[in-house]
Structure formats: structure tokens, C-alpha cells
Design an enzyme around this catalytic site. Structure first.
Site, PDB file in Angstrom:
ATOM      1  N   GLY A  72      -4.597  -1.838  -1.631  1.00 47.45           N
ATOM      2  CA  GLY A  72      -3.479  -2.973  -1.253  1.00 47.45           C
ATOM      3  C   GLY A  72      -2.321  -2.265  -0.407  1.00 47.45           C
ATOM      4  NE  ARG A  73       1.201  -3.314   3.723  1.00 49.67           N
ATOM      5  CZ  ARG A  73       2.243  -3.782   4.026  1.00 49.67           C
ATOM      6  NH1 ARG A  73       2.284  -5.235   4.069  1.00 49.67           N
ATOM      7  NH2 ARG A  73       3.099  -3.159   4.715  1.00 49.67           N
ATOM      8  CD  GLU A  76       1.980   0.652   4.767  1.00 55.80           C
ATOM      9  OE1 GLU A  76       3.192   0.355   5.693  1.00 55.80           O
ATOM     10  OE2 GLU A  76       0.894  -0.180   4.594  1.00 55.80           O
ATOM     11  CB  CYS A 102      -8.946  -0.821  -0.940  1.00 58.81           C
ATOM     12  SG  CYS A 102      -8.231  -2.083   0.358  1.00 58.81           S
ATOM     13  CG  HIS A 103      -5.107   0.336   2.501  1.00 62.07           C
ATOM     14  ND1 HIS A 103      -5.984  -0.973   2.489  1.00 62.07           N
ATOM     15  CD2 HIS A 103      -4.868   0.136   3.870  1.00 62.07           C
ATOM     16  CE1 HIS A 103      -6.031  -1.690   3.591  1.00 62.07           C
ATOM     17  NE2 HIS A 103      -5.369  -0.913   4.632  1.00 62.07           N
ATOM     18  CE1 TYR A 122     -10.129  -4.412   4.470  1.00 57.99           C
ATOM     19  CE2 TYR A 122      -8.798  -3.268   5.974  1.00 57.99           C
ATOM     20  CZ  TYR A 122      -9.532  -4.422   5.603  1.00 57.99           C
ATOM     21  OH  TYR A 122      -9.508  -5.583   6.240  1.00 57.99           O
TER      22      TYR A 122
END
Length: 169
Positions: A72-73, A76, A102-103, A122
Site C-alpha cells: 500500500g502507501r 512509502e 507489493c510496495h 508490485y
């Protein structure tokens, strides 16, 4: 250390990428501990939330058998936190199992632990993984030593199967 698994989570984590492995590992008898930037409730991307058990600064990575990095975010948003980098490096120094999806590999990139590894993620961060010195593979799950990576939510059953296999080894 025993059967405790640490999750590192930031705001706007991918809900299912936190809760699927959290519950799956609990089914296997592991105690799951969620750490965040603080102990304040964090929102997921899709409406779920989580109240961390610990703040990153409170985490002693030596107390855990494994680490999980949902996507997800969130990655980050936490990747440059010095405590997050310290925690991740601790797992790699001791070669304890680490799962990222993913991320999630963004956290590994910032911690400087991907160089020379094989991994997936991802597809949108493929270039970042390669630029960090890893070999990026477009497959559901990649196991490289203590690291298990996956791309997207449909890969999660294979991801957790391989991660649990590492934890049991």
C-alpha cells in the site's frame, strides 16, 4: 524471540496485505505484533484501520522470529524512518525470515538490504528494486535466503506458505 512476528505498518497500508498474513500467522500459533510510527490508530487504504501495539522506537528486533512488511502507501510513508531501517537491518543481520509484498520492498530499499538479492514486488516499483541492486522477477513469490517477496494480493497464499515454511525451518 520464540513465536512472535513483527509487522511494520504506515498510514494507508493495503488492508488485506496486513490482515491476511496477520490472521494466517495467528492460525499457525504465532503472536503478531504491529508497530507503527506511534501507537495512534492508522488508516488503511480501503477503510480498515489498525491500532499499533508499539511505536517503531519501542521495537527491539531481537525479540521477534520474523518480520512482515505489508504494501500500500504505508511503506512509502515509513521507509525513511531511522527506527524502521534499524529494525529491518537487524532481521537481515541475523538472517531471520522477512516477508514483503507489493510496495513493502520500498522499506528494504531504504534499509539498504536488497543489493545482490532476488525479489519481486508490485510492478510499479520494479525499477526501484533493480536500482537497489536486486534481480527483479515477475512471479508470484520469490524466496531468496531469509527473504520472501510477493507482488499483489492474489499472490498471498503462495507468499505465506513459503514464509511459514521459512519460519518453521
Amino acid at each position: 524471540m520464540g513465536k512472535r512476528i513483527l509487522f511494520l505498518v504506515g498510514p494507508e497500508f493495503e488492508d488485506i496485505e496486513l490482515y491476511y498474513p496477520l490472521y494466517r500467522l495467528q492460525e499457525e500459533g504465532y503472536e503478531t505484533i504491529v508497530a507503527g510510527p506511534s501507537r495512534d490508530t492508522l488508516p488503511g487504504k480501503r477503510g480498515y484501520s489498525v491500532k499499533p501495539d508499539l511505536a517503531f522506537e519501542e521495537v527491539d528486533p531481537g525479540e521477534y522470529a520474523g518480520l512482515v512488511l505489508p504494501g500500500g502507501r504505508g511503506p512509502e510513508r515509513i521507509r525513511n524512518n531511522e527506527h524502521v531501517k534499524r529494525i529491518v537491518r537487524g532481521f537481515f543481520e541475523d538472517e531471520r525470515p522477512v516477508a514483503a509484498i507489493c510496495h513493502g520492498p520500498q522499506v528494504l530499499i531504504s534499509a539498504g538490504v536488497l543489493h545482490g538479492r532476488r525479489a519481486t514486488s508490485y510492478p510499479g516499483i520494479k525499477d526501484d528494486v533493480i536500482n537497489a541492486g536486486a534481480v527483479w522477477l515477475d512471479q508470484p513469490v520469490v524466496v531468496d535466503g531469509n527473504l520472501v517477496t510477493a507482488r499483489i494480493p492474489p499472490d498471498m497464499p503462495m507468499w505465506m506458505r513459503e514464509y511459514i515454511r521459512l519460519l518453521r525451518a
